[in-house]
Design an enzyme around this catalytic site. Structure first.
Site, PDB file in Angstrom:
ATOM      1  N   ASP A   1     -72.073 -13.519   3.612  1.00  0.00           N
ATOM      2  CA  ASP A   1     -71.524 -12.560   2.610  1.00  0.00           C
ATOM      3  C   ASP A   1     -70.177 -13.276   2.535  1.00  0.00           C
ATOM      4  O   ASP A   1     -69.181 -13.036   3.538  1.00  0.00           O
ATOM      5  CB  ASP A   1     -71.370 -11.390   3.039  1.00  0.00           C
TER       6      ASP A   1
ATOM      7  N   LYS B   1     -65.006 -11.112  -5.416  1.00  0.00           N
ATOM      8  CA  LYS B   1     -63.609 -11.398  -5.500  1.00  0.00           C
ATOM      9  C   LYS B   1     -62.956 -12.430  -6.095  1.00  0.00           C
ATOM     10  O   LYS B   1     -62.762 -12.324  -7.478  1.00  0.00           O
ATOM     11  CB  LYS B   1     -63.201 -11.333  -3.769  1.00  0.00           C
TER      12      LYS B   1
ATOM     13  N   TYR C   1     -67.954  -5.881   7.210  1.00  0.00           N
ATOM     14  CA  TYR C   1     -67.871  -4.824   5.999  1.00  0.00           C
ATOM     15  C   TYR C   1     -68.694  -5.687   4.999  1.00  0.00           C
ATOM     16  O   TYR C   1     -68.346  -6.970   4.836  1.00  0.00           O
ATOM     17  CB  TYR C   1     -66.175  -4.796   5.732  1.00  0.00           C
TER      18      TYR C   1
ATOM     19  N   TYR D   1     -60.233   5.246  -0.899  1.00  0.00           N
ATOM     20  CA  TYR D   1     -60.141   5.760   0.254  1.00  0.00           C
ATOM     21  C   TYR D   1     -59.074   6.746   0.491  1.00  0.00           C
ATOM     22  O   TYR D   1     -58.126   6.574   1.345  1.00  0.00           O
ATOM     23  CB  TYR D   1     -60.117   4.628   1.563  1.00  0.00           C
TER      24      TYR D   1
HETATM   25  C1  LIG Z   1     -64.957  -6.612  -0.912  1.00  0.00           C
HETATM   26  C2  LIG Z   1     -66.177  -7.085   0.054  1.00  0.00           C
HETATM   27  C3  LIG Z   1     -67.460  -6.622  -0.506  1.00  0.00           C
HETATM   28  C4  LIG Z   1     -67.678  -5.481  -1.740  1.00  0.00           C
HETATM   29  O1  LIG Z   1     -67.258  -5.907  -2.941  1.00  0.00           O
HETATM   30  P1  LIG Z   1     -66.837  -4.949  -4.093  1.00  0.00           P
HETATM   31  O2  LIG Z   1     -66.688  -5.919  -5.296  1.00  0.00           O
HETATM   32  O3  LIG Z   1     -65.771  -4.456  -3.685  1.00  0.00           O
HETATM   33  O4  LIG Z   1     -68.152  -4.134  -4.336  1.00  0.00           O
HETATM   34  C5  LIG Z   1     -68.458  -7.059   0.050  1.00  0.00           C
HETATM   35  N1  LIG Z   1     -68.229  -8.048   1.402  1.00  0.00           N
HETATM   36  C6  LIG Z   1     -67.317  -8.510   1.458  1.00  0.00           C
HETATM   37  C7  LIG Z   1     -67.137  -9.340   2.676  1.00  0.00           C
HETATM   38  C8  LIG Z   1     -65.990  -7.762   0.894  1.00  0.00           C
HETATM   39  O5  LIG Z   1     -64.913  -8.450   1.298  1.00  0.00           O
END
Ligand SMILES: *Cc1c(COP(=O)(O)O)cnc(C)c1O
Length: 438
Positions: free
Chosen positions: A254, A283, A153, A25
């Protein structure tokens, strides 16, 4: 720690970076400054000039054990001697099996079938496709949209982007490209607060209106991360779980940011005592060493998909179940579970509350909130990132604000002293810009 001279970045190198390499970004015409880092150790990032920065970001939620962790280094080296990668089509290996055993064991009840993907966004794509194939197999192909929460997100790939917050996710730029989904307002009640039953009627109405078109509901449980760092009532999550059941939709949790202890529970769903139908992890999965993600679904979801027209799940990345990443992930989970992570997170939470409390009195501060090992100062105005980062680096800390948020989620191993420097520097910065505007 290291030879400063050989670590030095020439201007030529830095110019190449500025002129040829995209950063996340960031403009390539008028880029923000980047800081040259040569190595990292514990909770410290070391710059080319030898300056040490205390890391408040855990490299975007990943480095929960800090950097240069001897146990993770060792397992990486051992796995490298055996094989770094081998295809997963028609082949299996112990690093994948041992990791998936652990994931099935530690994730909420009912999650049993593991799909290993190469990044968080991809694991979200996988989850969305699972839900679509699931509904298709049940003879409901018209259930092909998703519900989600504003300010969420879920990643930067196309499917993931389509369920991100419509404003923060820049939907208008991609309007004719992205599929359209159904967004509900972000939960108003904070974590720990309770709703009256009738205050959640609007969710019932939302489901009643749109569920016939929807395969599932995707959300970040309890903590909305990159969309606004908002911590919300577990009752909201419980209600959505029960409505998904009533309306034959799958709940996709997620937990890419929240997984592995960050919120005080191993998984944030535990705050609401629910199990999703599909869970995304990423992550911190490898302790910040490598890119790896997992999408874990229930027996019912997997069976239904495989009884459908395709007979298989239609996805298979080249680097699926990368052995090096899997071996490190297994070890990282082992390290986490054998550490006293719960009391560590509690201690960090207490420190964050204490350390950030002072910011509440500042005029330019809108809100201060803490959950687990996440501390957030929300300002009334957007932060000047270049200005803030220069201040932070001068003070010896690494904090990267976005929009109007200055926040940290440090490695769990951080000491009280280092954490205090992080929080006091955040408060100092808010004070400094408060006096600038007044
Ligand atoms: C960082 C993140 C993603 C995306 O993961 P990447 O490894 O950057 O593709 C998806 N969902 C959440 C909640 C995130 O914090």
């Amino acid at each position: 720690m290291s030879d400063n001279l050989s670590n030095h970045f020439s201007q030529k190198l830095l110019d190449f970076d500025r002129n040829h390499i995209w950063h996340p970004y960031t403009s390539l015409i008028n880029p923000l400054p980047t800081y040259p880092i040569v190595c990292a150790e514990g909770v410290r990032l070391i710059m080319d000039n030898g300056k040490q920065l205390i890391d408040g970001m855990s490299s975007w939620w990943t480095a929960i054990h800090g950097y240069n962790v001897p146990e993770l280094n060792q397992v990486a080296n051992e796995q490298l001697q055996k094989m770094s990668h081998v295809m997963f089509g028609g082949i299996t290996h112990k690093p994948a099996i041992l990791l998936c055993q652990k994931l099935v064991e530690i994730t909420p009840k009912g999650l049993e079938k593991v799909f290993l993907a190469d990044s968080g966004s991809v694991s979200v794509e996988v989850a969305l496709k699972m839900a679509i194939q699931f509904q298709h197999s049940l003879g409901q192909p018209q259930k092909n949209k998703f519900m989600t929460i504003r300010r969420g997100y879920h990643g930067d790939t196309t499917g993931a982007m389509s369920v991100c917050d419509p404003e923060g996710g820049m939907h208008h730029l991609f309007r004719d490209f992205l599929p359209k989904h159904f967004f509900i307002e972000k939960p108003q009640k904070r974590f720990g607060e309770t709703y009256e039953e009738e205050e959640l009627f609007f969710l019932e109405e939302f489901f009643r209106l749109h569920s016939h078109q929807c395969a599932g509901f995707i959300l970040e449980p309890i903590v909305q991360g990159a969309g606004g760092m908002w911590f919300y009532s577990s009752q909201f999550l419980k209600k959505i779980k029960s409505l998904c059941e009533v309306h034959n939709m799958l709940l996709i949790a997620d937990e890419i940011a929240t997984g592995f202890g960050r919120t005080g529970k191993l998984f944030a769903c535990e705050h609401a005592g629910i199990s999703p139908d599909i869970l995304c992890l990423g992550k911190a999965l490898t302790g910040g060493y490598m890119t790896l993600a997992a999408t874990i679904c229930t027996q019912r979801v997997a069976e239904t998909i495989c009884q459908g027209e395709a007979g298989v799940f239609m996805h298979g990345p080249t680097f699926m179940a990368n052995p090096l990443a899997c071996a490190i992930a297994s070890k990282s989970i082992e390290l986490l579970l054998k550490s006293d992570w719960q009391s560590k997170i509690l201690t960090i939470e207490k420190e964050l509350k204490q350390g950030l409390n002072e910011a509440k009195t500042l005029e330019n501060v809108k809100d201060v909130r803490v959950l687990g090992a996440i501390g957030v100062i929300e300002l009334h105005q957007p932060v000047n990132v270049a200005h803030a980062q220069k201040f932070f680096v001068e003070k010896g800390v690494w904090i990267r604000p976005f929009r109007n948020l200055i926040y940290i989620m440090p490695p769990y191993i951080i000491s009280q002293k280092d954490l205090r420097l992080l929080t006091s520097t955040m408060v100092d910065y808010c004070q400094k810009i408060n006096t600038l505007v007044n």
